[in-house]
Enzyme design. Structure first.
Site, PDB file in Angstrom:
ATOM      1  N   HIS A  61       0.839  -1.230   0.000  1.00  0.00           N
ATOM      2  CA  HIS A  61       0.000   0.000   0.000  1.00  0.00           C
ATOM      3  C   HIS A  61       0.865   1.268   0.000  1.00  0.00           C
ATOM      4  O   HIS A  61       0.727   2.106  -0.906  1.00  0.00           O
ATOM      5  CB  HIS A  61      -0.982  -0.022   1.169  1.00  0.00           C
ATOM      6  CG  HIS A  61      -1.687   1.285   1.384  1.00  0.00           C
ATOM      7  ND1 HIS A  61      -2.550   1.832   0.453  1.00  0.00           N
ATOM      8  CD2 HIS A  61      -1.626   2.176   2.407  1.00  0.00           C
ATOM      9  CE1 HIS A  61      -3.003   2.998   0.907  1.00  0.00           C
ATOM     10  NE2 HIS A  61      -2.452   3.224   2.086  1.00  0.00           N
ATOM     11  N   HIS A  86       3.799   7.158   5.275  1.00  0.00           N
ATOM     12  CA  HIS A  86       2.593   7.862   5.742  1.00  0.00           C
ATOM     13  C   HIS A  86       1.812   7.141   6.840  1.00  0.00           C
ATOM     14  O   HIS A  86       1.081   7.757   7.595  1.00  0.00           O
ATOM     15  CB  HIS A  86       1.691   8.255   4.557  1.00  0.00           C
ATOM     16  CG  HIS A  86       0.864   7.150   4.002  1.00  0.00           C
ATOM     17  ND1 HIS A  86       1.310   6.327   3.002  1.00  0.00           N
ATOM     18  CD2 HIS A  86      -0.397   6.725   4.297  1.00  0.00           C
ATOM     19  CE1 HIS A  86       0.367   5.452   2.699  1.00  0.00           C
ATOM     20  NE2 HIS A  86      -0.674   5.671   3.468  1.00  0.00           N
ATOM     21  N   ASP A  87       1.941   5.793   6.933  1.00  0.00           N
ATOM     22  CA  ASP A  87       1.209   5.061   7.982  1.00  0.00           C
ATOM     23  C   ASP A  87       2.101   4.585   9.117  1.00  0.00           C
ATOM     24  O   ASP A  87       1.644   3.914  10.034  1.00  0.00           O
ATOM     25  CB  ASP A  87       0.508   3.837   7.367  1.00  0.00           C
ATOM     26  CG  ASP A  87      -0.794   4.213   6.667  1.00  0.00           C
ATOM     27  OD1 ASP A  87      -1.374   5.248   7.052  1.00  0.00           O
ATOM     28  OD2 ASP A  87      -1.217   3.493   5.748  1.00  0.00           O
ATOM     29  N   GLU A  90       1.313   6.103  12.717  1.00  0.00           N
ATOM     30  CA  GLU A  90      -0.037   5.746  13.190  1.00  0.00           C
ATOM     31  C   GLU A  90      -0.133   4.266  13.586  1.00  0.00           C
ATOM     32  O   GLU A  90      -0.756   3.922  14.581  1.00  0.00           O
ATOM     33  CB  GLU A  90      -1.053   6.044  12.074  1.00  0.00           C
ATOM     34  CG  GLU A  90      -2.479   5.890  12.545  1.00  0.00           C
ATOM     35  CD  GLU A  90      -3.469   5.980  11.387  1.00  0.00           C
ATOM     36  OE1 GLU A  90      -4.652   5.831  11.669  1.00  0.00           O
ATOM     37  OE2 GLU A  90      -3.053   6.180  10.234  1.00  0.00           O
ATOM     38  N   ASP A  91       0.496   3.386  12.777  1.00  0.00           N
ATOM     39  CA  ASP A  91       0.245   1.944  12.950  1.00  0.00           C
ATOM     40  C   ASP A  91       1.385   1.143  13.567  1.00  0.00           C
ATOM     41  O   ASP A  91       1.233  -0.045  13.793  1.00  0.00           O
ATOM     42  CB  ASP A  91      -0.060   1.307  11.570  1.00  0.00           C
ATOM     43  CG  ASP A  91      -1.348   1.858  10.974  1.00  0.00           C
ATOM     44  OD1 ASP A  91      -2.148   2.381  11.748  1.00  0.00           O
ATOM     45  OD2 ASP A  91      -1.525   1.766   9.750  1.00  0.00           O
ATOM     46  N   ASP A 153      -3.330   8.529  -1.253  1.00  0.00           N
ATOM     47  CA  ASP A 153      -3.676   7.435  -0.325  1.00  0.00           C
ATOM     48  C   ASP A 153      -5.127   7.006  -0.554  1.00  0.00           C
ATOM     49  O   ASP A 153      -5.456   5.818  -0.663  1.00  0.00           O
ATOM     50  CB  ASP A 153      -3.456   7.941   1.110  1.00  0.00           C
ATOM     51  CG  ASP A 153      -3.861   6.933   2.168  1.00  0.00           C
ATOM     52  OD1 ASP A 153      -3.628   5.731   1.964  1.00  0.00           O
ATOM     53  OD2 ASP A 153      -4.413   7.346   3.207  1.00  0.00           O
TER      54      ASP A 153
END
Length: 736
Positions: A61, A86-87, A90-91, A153
């Site tokens: 992704h 980008h993630d 957050e993750d 995204d």
């Protein structure tokens, strides 16, 4: 997973990474490649144990988003690195500090912006969605790349939604159509906007989508033949001029075909402009315009143009930076065809939007960059205005997005772009807030026009200002742009708060005279007694004289009847105003007015939509029942407005306590020098009341006069009459 499957997946990840570097629109330096490699390694490590709903490794992704950012949008190495990461915050276990240490401030700031957007509540509630949108746009000021990566995204999520539950698909698709597609359009990412709209339709109306898609596939061969036939006719002439060009067909998107079918109530076969023909030519910057008109001349030598359908966005580019020459000509087989003429540079700006100007930067005077920065700062201002509710904001934003543009000139000859339907007020606020706030009048093409006058392309607009001028409630009827409306509302709110402050002091004095203590308890009782919501409502109404001495005496006497009060308090709990301390002056819609003059007329509320105070409404003059009031979105509204437009009358709910009304006073007396000046000084300067009409007549030393005033209420009018009577020479003052 088996050992073999893991090896295969790792090879696939490595292949995707190499492709990412290969397809980058911008030339990547060695430092860029190092940065992207480091970001890739961190992303692989961070997401190593994660999988997507489809079962594939999660790392695919971020790589796919980075590929969209690199090739379709064409951003720089920093953006590609940020897209890969980008993630991560957050993750996974990595923090923002880790990113800042490894990649520096810029990448960390972009990833932080993206993390903030993702952490906003994903709620079904449309107002929350709108609030998220507002917050997302606030990040524009930090770095516009945050929004662009977020759009990429969203595009990849839309491309890979098949594994999701149908209800989730519909929710995400609706949000995309509501928020992300308009945003991509405004940033100038037309290809991505088209794909987002088509994918949005695929999940919100799957049958419609597949039906149109099948029909497009079936008619593709016929279209290709038509484009070939069209091209053959003009190719020889273009070749004679030794132009370097290519001719392409651009099919209309599924979403816009569906929109046209619905709007015009026609079938797929009845749509003739299912595609446009695009001529893209090579040309030096100084020659672009000349070559575009040369191609225009060749095309129109062979095909008859429709003069009303010529659009010159080369001389006046759109505020998104879009440049092209659009013409509609009568092509082979008697069909109208749109022809778009663009240079390679214009084509790249049209497809890549904001990013393409990196490649074509020409010093600091770059028009497109300036236009974009201006848009960002305008948007920022509108966002920071807390007066507009989130849903209103999104609607206004979309309204300004999709509305066609007009181009008007300032008195100095500078060109300004405004949405179609703009008025001199919109123009004034687009120049500067202070000019807007102090607008007194306007001249269009050297003629005085009202502030409600609709501007047209080519108008030269001059704003007349005055230090004493200030917005009034009617300005909201004249202003159409989000910026102007937000500023007017903010100014009116500030003015009301000033009046409320004065009213508070007046109320304290008046309560003291009634021997009532000025404290929270008595304020609460007054708010409940006058059926208001907040303490500011109370102070404001005292300030404008709506709550006068007599009404306060009524309150005092209702309070002083101690025996009754004692039993009342025993029987029921004292009422508490729930919003007592809210910092807001609320509108209490209690009256309907009609027409431009805002007259009070007899009316009936219609049963089909049952409008209530505060709704947006219109009046319909019926044959037997007088004026029937309908909601703007009433099921019958469209039919009434299209068939009986001449019987429609403007209507709106107002708060009578906050509304101005007209009153005419007559004066008589002995004429003497400077008398008129003294009268106007008393009304305008001392009482701050607006005069709409002034008429004086003098004969044999005696004068008579008639003045039309705009006042808030009776008390102010009576005060003016009493004060005018004291002026030397005035014998009689009365209300007409």
């Amino acid at each position: 997973m088996t050992e073999e499957a893991i090896v295969k997946e790792n090879k696939q990840i490595a292949r995707q990474y190499k492709e990412l570097l290969r397809i980058s629109y911008q030339t990547l330096t060695d430092d860029d490649k190092k940065l992207i490699r480091t970001a890739f390694d961190m992303a692989v490590d961070a997401h190593k144990d994660q999988r997507r709903k489809s079962g594939e490794a999660y790392i695919f992704h971020p790589i796919a988003v980075a590929k969209i950012v690199a090739s379709e949008i064409g951003l720089d190495g920093t953006s590609i690195a940020a897209a890969l990461l980008h993630d991560v915050v957050e993750d996974t276990k990595y923090t923002l500090e880790d990113l800042q240490k490894t990649f520096g401030k810029t990448v960390a700031k972009i990833v932080d912006g993206l993390t903030k957007i993702s952490s906003l509540k994903k709620d079904k509630d449309v107002s929350l969605q709108a609030e998220n949108f507002r917050k997302m746009l606030l990040t524009l000021n930090d770095d516009v790349r945050v929004i662009i990566i977020k759009i990429a995204d969203r595009l990849h999520n839309m491309q890979t939604m098949d594994a999701m539950r149908p209800d989730k698909q519909i929710k995400i698709a609706s949000e995309t159509l509501y928020i992300y597609a308009p945003l991509a359009h405004r940033i100038g990412l037309y290809n991505i906007k088209t794909e987002l709209e088509d994918l949005g339709l695929k999940y919100t109306e799957p049958e419609v989508y597949s039906d149109i898609l099948t029909k497009i596939k079936e008619s593709k061969e016929e279209q290709d033949l038509y484009i070939k036939e069209f091209s053959k006719i003009i190719q020889d002439s273009l070749d004679q001029e030794e132009l370097d060009y290519e001719i392409k067909g651009r099919p209309k998107s599924i979403y816009s075909i569906n929109k046209k079918i619905k709007a015009q109530n026609i079938s797929f076969d009845e749509i003739y402009d299912k595609f446009a023909i695009r001529i893209i030519y090579k040309g030096e910057p100084g020659q672009e315009k000349f070559l575009a008109w040369k191609i225009y001349s060749i095309v129109t030598d062979h095909f008859r143009p429709n003069p009303t359908r010529l659009r010159d966005w080369i001389s006046s580019p759109k505020s998104t930076g879009y440049e092209a020459l659009h013409i509609t000509v009568m092509g082979p087989k008697g069909r109208w065809v749109e022809v778009q003429i663009r240079s390679e540079r214009m084509n790249e700006i049209a497809e890549k939007g904001y990013a393409a100007h990196y490649k074509y930067k020409q010093g600091e005077n770059n028009k497109e960059e300036r236009g974009f920065e201006e848009w960002v700062s305008r948007l920022q201002e509108a966002l920071e205005s807390s007066d507009v509710s989130a849903i209103d904001f999104v609607e206004q934003f979309k309204l300004n997005l999709y509305s066609k543009e007009i181009f008007v000139f300032t008195p100095q000859g500078d060109l300004k772009s405004l949405p179609k339907g703009s008025t001199p007020l919109d123009f004034a606020f687009s120049i500067h807030t202070e000019i807007g706030i102090h607008t007194r009048g306007s001249r269009v093409n050297n003629k005085l026009v009202p502030l409600s006058h609709e501007l047209k392309s080519g108008d030269q607009v001059e704003i007349i200002t005055s230090d004493n001028a200030k917005p009034n409630i009617n300005w909201l009827d004249y202003a159409n742009t989000a910026r102007a409306r937000a500023k007017i509302k903010s100014s009116l709110k500030d003015e009301k708060k000033e009046i409320a402050e004065e009213g508070k002091a007046v109320l304290a004095r008046k309560l003291k005279a009634q021997k009532i203590q000025f404290n929270e308890k008595s304020i609460n009782e007054l708010v409940v007694f006058f059926n208001l919501k907040t303490s500011l409502d109370l102070f404001y109404r005292v300030g404008i004289g709506k709550i006068d001495n007599q009404l306060l005496k009524d309150f005092a006497s209702s309070r002083s009847n101690s025996i009754v009060s004692y039993f009342k308090s025993k029987i029921k709990k004292p009422q508490v105003a729930s919003d007592l301390n809210k910092d807001e002056i609320t509108a209490k819609y209690d009256q309907l007015v009609f027409g431009k003059e805002e007259e009070k007329l007899e009316y009936k509320l219609s049963n089909c939509c049952n409008p209530i105070p505060g709704d947006t409404v219109f009046g319909f003059i019926s044959v037997n029942d007088g004026i029937k009031v309908h909601k703007k979105d009433c099921p019958n509204a469209l039919q009434l407005q299209s068939n009986y437009a001449y019987r429609i009358i403007q209507a709106k709910w107002i708060d009578s306590s906050q509304q101005d009304f007209k009153a005419v006073i007559k004066l008589q007396g002995i004429d003497n020098l400077g008398l008129v000046s003294e009268i106007t000084q008393e009304i305008s300067s001392n009482m701050h009341v607006n005069m709409q009409n002034l008429n004086f007549d003098s004969s044999d030393g005696v004068f008579s006069g008639r003045i039309t005033l705009v006042v808030k209420n009776n008390n102010i009018l009576n005060t003016i009459i009493q004060r005018l009577k004291k002026i030397n020479g005035i014998d009689k003052v009365s209300r007409e």
